[in-house]
Design an enzyme around this catalytic site. Structure first.
Site, PDB file in Angstrom:
ATOM      1  N   GLU A 123      -3.120  -9.370  -1.061  1.00  0.00           N
ATOM      2  CA  GLU A 123      -2.807  -8.092  -0.409  1.00  0.00           C
ATOM      3  C   GLU A 123      -1.932  -8.372   0.811  1.00  0.00           C
ATOM      4  O   GLU A 123      -2.200  -9.297   1.576  1.00  0.00           O
ATOM      5  CB  GLU A 123      -4.111  -7.418   0.032  1.00  0.00           C
ATOM      6  N   ASP A 176      -5.869  -5.486   9.649  1.00  0.00           N
ATOM      7  CA  ASP A 176      -6.827  -6.125  10.551  1.00  0.00           C
ATOM      8  C   ASP A 176      -6.982  -7.634  10.292  1.00  0.00           C
ATOM      9  O   ASP A 176      -7.702  -8.300  11.034  1.00  0.00           O
ATOM     10  CB  ASP A 176      -8.187  -5.406  10.560  1.00  0.00           C
ATOM     11  N   ARG A 184     -12.303 -10.930  -3.746  1.00  0.00           N
ATOM     12  CA  ARG A 184     -11.419 -10.530  -2.638  1.00  0.00           C
ATOM     13  C   ARG A 184     -11.782 -11.125  -1.272  1.00  0.00           C
ATOM     14  O   ARG A 184     -11.272 -10.690  -0.240  1.00  0.00           O
ATOM     15  CB  ARG A 184     -11.421  -8.998  -2.543  1.00  0.00           C
ATOM     16  N   ASP A 186      -8.073   1.432  -4.900  1.00  0.00           N
ATOM     17  CA  ASP A 186      -9.274   1.037  -4.147  1.00  0.00           C
ATOM     18  C   ASP A 186     -10.216   2.235  -4.034  1.00  0.00           C
ATOM     19  O   ASP A 186      -9.855   3.263  -3.447  1.00  0.00           O
ATOM     20  CB  ASP A 186      -8.831   0.572  -2.750  1.00  0.00           C
ATOM     21  N   HIS A 193       0.825  -1.208   0.000  1.00  0.00           N
ATOM     22  CA  HIS A 193       0.000   0.000   0.000  1.00  0.00           C
ATOM     23  C   HIS A 193       0.850   1.245   0.000  1.00  0.00           C
ATOM     24  O   HIS A 193       1.443   1.561   1.031  1.00  0.00           O
ATOM     25  CB  HIS A 193      -0.798   0.085   1.293  1.00  0.00           C
ATOM     26  N   TRP A 231     -18.065   4.718   3.674  1.00  0.00           N
ATOM     27  CA  TRP A 231     -16.651   5.003   3.965  1.00  0.00           C
ATOM     28  C   TRP A 231     -15.753   4.082   3.163  1.00  0.00           C
ATOM     29  O   TRP A 231     -16.015   2.938   2.994  1.00  0.00           O
ATOM     30  CB  TRP A 231     -16.341   4.810   5.469  1.00  0.00           C
ATOM     31  N   GLU A 262     -10.693  -1.466  -7.354  1.00  0.00           N
ATOM     32  CA  GLU A 262     -11.362  -2.246  -6.294  1.00  0.00           C
ATOM     33  C   GLU A 262     -12.599  -1.533  -5.767  1.00  0.00           C
ATOM     34  O   GLU A 262     -12.591  -0.310  -5.591  1.00  0.00           O
ATOM     35  CB  GLU A 262     -10.343  -2.445  -5.166  1.00  0.00           C
ATOM     36  N   ARG A 278      -0.622  -0.925  -4.514  1.00  0.00           N
ATOM     37  CA  ARG A 278      -1.897  -0.204  -4.487  1.00  0.00           C
ATOM     38  C   ARG A 278      -1.594   1.255  -4.162  1.00  0.00           C
ATOM     39  O   ARG A 278      -0.829   1.537  -3.234  1.00  0.00           O
ATOM     40  CB  ARG A 278      -2.805  -0.796  -3.420  1.00  0.00           C
ATOM     41  N   HIS A 326     -13.115   2.000  -2.531  1.00  0.00           N
ATOM     42  CA  HIS A 326     -13.726   1.824  -1.214  1.00  0.00           C
ATOM     43  C   HIS A 326     -15.227   2.137  -1.218  1.00  0.00           C
ATOM     44  O   HIS A 326     -15.721   2.877  -0.358  1.00  0.00           O
ATOM     45  CB  HIS A 326     -12.980   2.663  -0.161  1.00  0.00           C
ATOM     46  N   GLU A 380     -14.155  -7.841  -0.293  1.00  0.00           N
ATOM     47  CA  GLU A 380     -13.553  -7.916   1.048  1.00  0.00           C
ATOM     48  C   GLU A 380     -14.608  -7.899   2.155  1.00  0.00           C
ATOM     49  O   GLU A 380     -14.339  -8.370   3.251  1.00  0.00           O
ATOM     50  CB  GLU A 380     -12.517  -6.801   1.251  1.00  0.00           C
ATOM     51  N   TYR A 416      -9.518   8.211   2.064  1.00  0.00           N
ATOM     52  CA  TYR A 416      -9.324   6.814   2.413  1.00  0.00           C
ATOM     53  C   TYR A 416      -7.950   6.331   1.948  1.00  0.00           C
ATOM     54  O   TYR A 416      -7.548   6.597   0.824  1.00  0.00           O
ATOM     55  CB  TYR A 416     -10.410   5.950   1.755  1.00  0.00           C
TER      56      TYR A 416
HETATM   57  O1  KDG Z   1     -11.256  -3.162   8.152  1.00  0.00           O
HETATM   58  C1  KDG Z   1     -11.363  -2.452   6.974  1.00  0.00           C
HETATM   59  C2  KDG Z   1     -10.041  -2.417   6.222  1.00  0.00           C
HETATM   60  O2  KDG Z   1      -9.454  -3.672   6.188  1.00  0.00           O
HETATM   61  C3  KDG Z   1     -10.261  -1.930   4.811  1.00  0.00           C
HETATM   62  O3  KDG Z   1     -10.718  -0.619   4.866  1.00  0.00           O
HETATM   63  C4  KDG Z   1      -8.985  -1.998   4.007  1.00  0.00           C
HETATM   64  O4  KDG Z   1     -10.185  -1.645   1.973  1.00  0.00           O
HETATM   65  C5  KDG Z   1      -9.231  -2.104   2.542  1.00  0.00           C
HETATM   66  C6  KDG Z   1      -8.232  -2.831   1.761  1.00  0.00           C
HETATM   67  O5  KDG Z   1      -8.457  -2.979   0.570  1.00  0.00           O
HETATM   68  O6  KDG Z   1      -7.232  -3.269   2.327  1.00  0.00           O
HETATM   69 MG    MG Z   2     -10.393  -2.495  -0.005  1.00  0.00          MG
END
Ligand code: KDG
Ligand code: MG
Length: 402
Positions: free
Chosen positions: A339, A316, A283, A210, A122, A402, A236, A147, A212, A262, A159
């Site tokens: 990722e 996370d 994903r 991304d 990232h 978000w 993404e 990314r 998001h 995701e 973001y």
């Molecule tokens: O918990 C949410 C994050 O893991 C997320 O916002 C990260 O979008 C994300 C990514 O592509 O890693």
């Molecule tokens: Mg993402």
């Protein structure tokens, strides 16, 4: 091989993690990640109060049967809390199976389909110049895929613009932070960012981005079209994926490859997108989509439709999830990319792991099972801290994705 004990370990070495540890009568144990960012304790309770009593006395070797028992036995289907809890049990049982047979988990999944797994990092910055600098740092580390997220002129928060140099952590202690968003400013800016990136770094590096979940279908179509000259590896989550038909509209307008999933937690969330070939990468990941067992089913469906995998791997996902993901990635034929957001030094001290990174590629290692462990004594020194992901508002104050 009876399960004699299971416990939930909640800790916060750099960020919150929930880990399930399942022990068998012969002293073997397996680990499963159960972290659901911002809603961690709901899964901890689901496991401790409802699942662990069902595990004691079960045969740890019956991985698929235990999955079905917890899924069908709950009566209530799917959802992130349930599926994260089931994932943790499934992952821990695969770990135990590998340890009991003295083989790494990927050998149980059909063996390696490749020598190593390509990962993306990232890179982000407050503006184009600092973002270019961050991309250069990743290339210096050997990454073949990056990314890229950047601050948008005139917008205070965006973001993906992180705090650490090599990891990004959006969850904050206290009330959820509030961000401001303008789709217009973003759409006008992003093509300039990617034009600069291709000028600076040439065409060989894989670039990803991304969105998001922030655009409408026609806005996403415009973005995909405007990014075509910069041939992204993927775009993404261009829109919130609840309305899956909206991907038909995006697809009609652009050849930019799309990645979604995701926030999905079962094969049923992926079915339409895969079967209509509306996306290129799925994903879903081990911790949120039913563990290794269920993720393999999603990958098998995707393989039929030429859709490849691209598992979520932000900070996370604990090292337990990353290890499981790497065993999965190494084995499935239609792997695309993984990722890999590096964890903080505290996280790395609590979770030791056999997986390695070299030259933009990762390998899960050949330790029996998943090859990952938790130092429970050290974990206890990092108690849970409630933290929330941010919320987003448009410039007029309306709540936005978000
Ligand atoms: O918990 C949410 C994050 O893991 C997320 O916002 C990260 O979008 C994300 C990514 O592509 O890693
Ligand atoms: Mg993402």
């Amino acid at each position: 091989m009876k399960i004699t004990d299971a416990k939930v370990i909640v800790c916060s070495p750099g960020r919150n993690f929930v880990t399930l540890k399942v022990t068998t009568e012969d002293g073997l144990y397996g680990l499963g990640d159960a972290t659901l960012n911002g809603r961690e304790l709901a899964v901890a309770s689901y496991l401790a109060d409802h699942v662990i009593p069902l595990l004691i006395g079960r045969d740890a070797r019956r991985v698929e049967d235990t999955w079905q028992y917890l899924y069908k036995g709950a009566y209530w289907r799917r959802g992130p809390v349930t599926m994260t809890a089931i994932s943790a049990v499934d992952t821990a049982l695969w770990d135990i199976k590998g340890k009991s047979l003295n083989v790494p988990v990927y050998q149980l999944l059909g063996g390696a389909s490749r020598d190593a797994v390509m990962v993306y990092g990232h890179a982000s910055g407050a503006d184009i110049e600092s973002t270019l600098h961050a991309v250069a740092e990743y290339l210096r580390l050997g990454y073949k895929a990056v990314r890229v997220q950047s601050g948008v002129p005139g917008m205070a928060t965006v973001y993906g613009v992180g705090r650490g140099d090599f990891y990004y952590e959006p969850a904050e202690p206290g009330r959820p932070p509030e961000c401001l968003w303008s789709s217009e400013a973003y759409l006008n800016f992003v093509p300039h960012l990617f034009e600069r990136l291709r000028k600076e770094f040439g065409s060989a590096v894989h670039l990803l981005h991304d969105v998001h979940h922030r655009l409408t279908p026609i806005e996403a179509a415009r973005l995909g079209k405007s990014l075509e000259p910069y041939h992204l590896f993927w775009l993404e989550d261009p829109v919130p994926a609840e309305l899956q038909e909206s991907f038909r509209l995006i697809r009609q307008h652009t050849t930019t490859p799309l990645a979604v999933g995701e926030v999905f937690n079962s094969v049923y969330d992926c079915q339409q997108l895969i079967q209509e070939q509306l996306i290129d990468y799925i994903r879903t990941t081990v911790v949120h989509a039913g563990g290794i067992s269920h993720l393999r089913k999603i990958a098998s469906l995707a393989e039929l439709y030429h859709v490849r995998t691209g598992c979520h791997g932000a900070t996370d996902m604990s090292p337990v999830c990353i290890a499981a993901a790497l065993h999965f990635d190494l084995s499935v034929h239609n792997f695309g990319i993984q990722e890999y957001m590096r964890h903080s030094a505290e996280t790395e001290r609590v979770f030791s792991h056999a997986y390695t990174f070299s030259d933009g590629m990762m390998h899960p290692g050949d330790a029996p099972g998943l090859g990952v462990d938790i130092d429970e004594g050290l974990a206890a020194q990092y108690p849970y801290r409630r933290a929330y992901l941010p919320v987003n508002r448009r410039l007029d104050g309306t709540i936005h994705s978000w």
